[in-house]
Scaffold this motif. Structure first.
Motif, PDB file in Angstrom:
ATOM      1  N   GLU A  47      39.669  29.527  29.338  1.00  0.00           N
ATOM      2  CA  GLU A  47      38.957  28.428  28.974  1.00  0.00           C
ATOM      3  C   GLU A  47      37.647  28.223  29.880  1.00  0.00           C
ATOM      4  O   GLU A  47      36.698  27.899  29.324  1.00  0.00           O
ATOM      5  CB  GLU A  47      40.014  27.469  28.746  1.00  0.00           C
TER       6      GLU A  47
ATOM      7  N   ASN B  98      33.941  28.560  29.160  1.00  0.00           N
ATOM      8  CA  ASN B  98      33.089  27.430  29.193  1.00  0.00           C
ATOM      9  C   ASN B  98      31.406  27.628  30.247  1.00  0.00           C
ATOM     10  O   ASN B  98      30.551  27.355  29.686  1.00  0.00           O
ATOM     11  CB  ASN B  98      33.569  26.239  29.799  1.00  0.00           C
TER      12      ASN B  98
ATOM     13  N   LYS C 225      29.339  21.426  21.303  1.00  0.00           N
ATOM     14  CA  LYS C 225      29.009  22.961  20.593  1.00  0.00           C
ATOM     15  C   LYS C 225      28.824  22.804  19.186  1.00  0.00           C
ATOM     16  O   LYS C 225      28.437  23.876  18.319  1.00  0.00           O
ATOM     17  CB  LYS C 225      29.960  23.880  21.156  1.00  0.00           C
TER      18      LYS C 225
ATOM     19  N   GLY D  72      33.622  28.628  22.877  1.00  0.00           N
ATOM     20  CA  GLY D  72      34.146  27.096  22.528  1.00  0.00           C
ATOM     21  C   GLY D  72      33.744  26.594  21.381  1.00  0.00           C
ATOM     22  O   GLY D  72      32.701  26.757  20.930  1.00  0.00           O
TER      23      GLY D  72
ATOM     24  N   ALA E 234      39.788  22.225  25.499  1.00  0.00           N
ATOM     25  CA  ALA E 234      40.111  22.647  26.636  1.00  0.00           C
ATOM     26  C   ALA E 234      40.330  21.736  27.863  1.00  0.00           C
ATOM     27  O   ALA E 234      41.298  21.642  28.610  1.00  0.00           O
ATOM     28  CB  ALA E 234      39.342  24.065  27.109  1.00  0.00           C
TER      29      ALA E 234
HETATM   30 MG    MG Z   1      35.663  25.211  26.137  1.00  0.00          MG
END
Ligand code: MG
Ligand code: ADP
Length: 577
Positions: free
Chosen positions: A30, A34, A80, A94, A99
């Motif tokens: 994760e 990112n 996002k 993501g 997360a």
């Molecule tokens: Mg993420």
């Protein structure tokens, strides 16, 4: 009095963490994703005690200002997915905004981030509760630290595997992401020791070499194919180089590491019968597809995807790989065939093998044997000059031959199997298998379970050249067999195929797979055996046929057919180089 309550955020985050954060490697994944989404060029990962004690991922990406940093820890907070847009066409790794709050809920968590204006923010979180927010001086980028993972989830902590296992998962993950992004600088340290340190590579080939070494890179075959809305690139391992585990296959869709049945199946089909059933060739597959054609929101850890047009993607991948493999009629050298874990003394080994071969090389046997009755359609005469010329037969089993590049050792059974397999399969596919009518039909008693298979697969068996009729009661009568098998016991062969058909269908195989299996079985039975003398002419015939096959390097079971001592290997062995 209502019994139903809305859960508070901390509890919700811990519940989500149960799905998202399975083990230390999921945290690394994760955080790494990112960093990639933040356009990092350089990522440093620090792990302590297999990830239980510490995971830190630091990048030089966009960073966040104080407000965003605080928001990022909120559940369902993401930069996002904008309002109005929906889940279609996601181009980032993501998108759920889950997360960070999930990881923070099950660790001692420290976020340090700065957008590059000199004003950084540090947020200290413990088990999901913010402890402190500080202003710090920091260069652009983000560092996320998760320490004491699962300290507040003892049940999960107990289920962690050994440090070595967790570390292996992390390392594999990091090297896989390194493959998809050769433009990254990537570093992984564990307990103060450096495990991965990758400078920027010019392309994926160079990246593969950085990770797996130059020898490995030379062995894999690059491929590339585009169709509308779809670009496929990657590297295909040779059929002779397989591993017992599927994790030799690395699949990426739009830069995302995935496990995917459609892609895995396409790979299996492309390799067809060139690899053994329970073994996997190395494959690096990078699929680029219009994001609207793929649903990435199907798995809590985003490890799986769903293609809108799965059939098209499947066939494109299969064809691209098959194309790469078809060009690869290259005979492996002895050094390449030798499994790499066998140690590193190829020269001495090659020398020994070579001597063995020389001593065993008796006069070519005088017993003439015509390799079985081949099917019709054996291609016309070979080109002027044969590709390989037999020198001798070793132990009535292996053909020693030479070609332009060196000395060949050919397993005569495997070679004949490959030749028969390809011809028989092509004939079956075009429905032109030559049938040998039996002068004396054979009657055969079949137990009920075999009769059922016979009835179910009657059409396919007919296509394969078997003429079988019921003959009252439990008996059947065989009037004809495929010509290539005319020397075999018809009843024995039929029962062998019925057994194979039952096993294949039990594994939910389709007709193509069934056909391949049956053809493999028949070819194996009909092929000349080892301990069978061949004269020079038969050996030449077999070699000519073999080099006309589309894949001369492995038999239909996936075992090697031949290898070469290159002149160079021989000369090195004798220290002439
Ligand atoms: Mg993420
Ligand atoms: P998601 O990645 O699904 O958006 P996360 O919880 O992983 O959700 O992250 C929340 C938000 O925090 C991201 O949308 C991004 O804006 C920001 N963020 C997380 N990590 C980084 C990073 N390394 N650099 C810059 N921004 C980050």
């Amino acid at each position: 009095m209502g019994r139903i309550q809305v859960l508070d955020d901390q509890l919700v985050n811990r519940i989500a963490a149960g799905e998202v954060v399975e083990r230390p490697a999921s945290v690394v994944k994760e955080l790494l994703e990112n960093s990639l989404d933040a356009s990092a060029r350089r990522i440093e990962i620090t792990v302590g005690s297999g990830g239980r004690q510490l995971i830190r991922v630091a990048d030089d990406g966009e960073g966040m200002d104080r407000d965003d940093a605080l928001l990022a820890l909120e559940r369902h907070a993401t930069s996002k997915l904008g309002s109005g847009r929906d889940l279609e066409g996601i181009a980032t790794l993501g998108f759920r905004g889950e997360a960070l709050p999930s990881i923070a809920a099950v660790s001692r968590f420290l976020l340090r981030t700065a957008p590059g204006d000199g004003r950084g923010t540090e947020i200290d979180v413990r088990g999901g509760r913010i402890q402190a927010v500080r202003e710090i001086g920091a260069p652009r980028g983000t560092s996320v630290e998760a320490a004491s993972l699962f300290f507040n989830v003892p049940a999960r902590r107990k289920f962690l595997k050994s440090q070595a296992t967790e570390l292996a998962h992390i390392t594999r993950l990091v090297t896989r992401y390194a493959l998809v992004r050769p433009d990254l600088r990537l570093r992984l340290d564990h307990d103060g020791k450096n495990l991965v340190d990758l400078p920027v590579a010019s392309d994926r080939g160079e990246r593969i070499e950085q990770i797996h070494g130059p020898e490995f890179r030379r062995k894999v075959l690059p491929f590339e194919a585009t169709r509308d809305g779809l670009a496929l690139r990657g590297f295909a391992g040779r059929p002779v180089d397989t591993s017992p585990r599927r994790d030799a296959q690395h699949l990426f869709v739009n830069g995302r590491l995935v496990q995917d049945r459609v892609l895995a199946h396409a790979i299996t089909e492309a390799y067809g019968n060139t690899v053994p059933r329970d073994r996997f060739p190395a494959v690096f597959l990078f699929v680029e597809i219009d994001p609207r054609q793929v649903d990435v929101n199907v798995h809590p850890q985003k490890n799986e995807v769903r293609f809108a047009r799965a059939g098209e993607v499947h066939d494109a991948v299969r064809d691209a790989l098959a194309g790469a493999l078809a060009h690869e009629a290259a005979v492996p050298t002895y050094g390449q065939l030798r499994p790499s874990w066998e140690g590193t003394a190829p020269v001495a080994r090659a020398a020994l093998r070579y001597l063995e071969v020389r001593e065993g090389a008796a006069e070519p046997s005088r017993v003439p044997v015509a390799p079985a009755s081949l099917l019709e359609g054996a291609e016309g005469e070979a080109a002027e000059r044969p590709r390989a010329v037999p020198l001798a037969q070793y132990r009535d089993s292996y053909i020693i031959a030479q070609d332009d590049e060196g000395l060949l050792l050919v397993d005569q059974h495997a070679a004949h199997e490959r030749v028969l397999f390809e011809r028989y399969l092509a004939a079956a596919e075009e429905n032109r298998v030559e049938v040998q009518r039996l002068l004396f039909p054979v009657t055969l008693d079949l137990p009920p379970h075999e009769r059922v298979v016979l009835e179910e697969e009657a059409a396919e068996l007919a296509r394969l050249g078997f003429c079988v009729d019921p003959f009252g009661g439990s008996s059947v009568r065989i009037d004809g067999v495929p010509a290539l098998a005319s020397d075999l016991d018809p009843g024995g062969l039929l029962r062998e195929l019925l057994g194979e058909a039952a096993r294949t269908r039990a594994a939910a195989a389709g007709i193509e797979q069934l056909r391949r299996r049956l053809v493999t079985t028949a070819a194996c039975q009909a092929a000349i055996k080892i301990h069978h003398p061949l004269n020079a002419e038969s050996m030449q015939g077999l070699l000519d046929d073999l080099f006309r096959a589309s894949n001369p390097t492995t038999c239909p079971h996936g075992r090697p057919v031949l290898f070469r001592f290159t002149l160079e290997e021989i000369e090195r062995t004798f220290r002439r180089r």
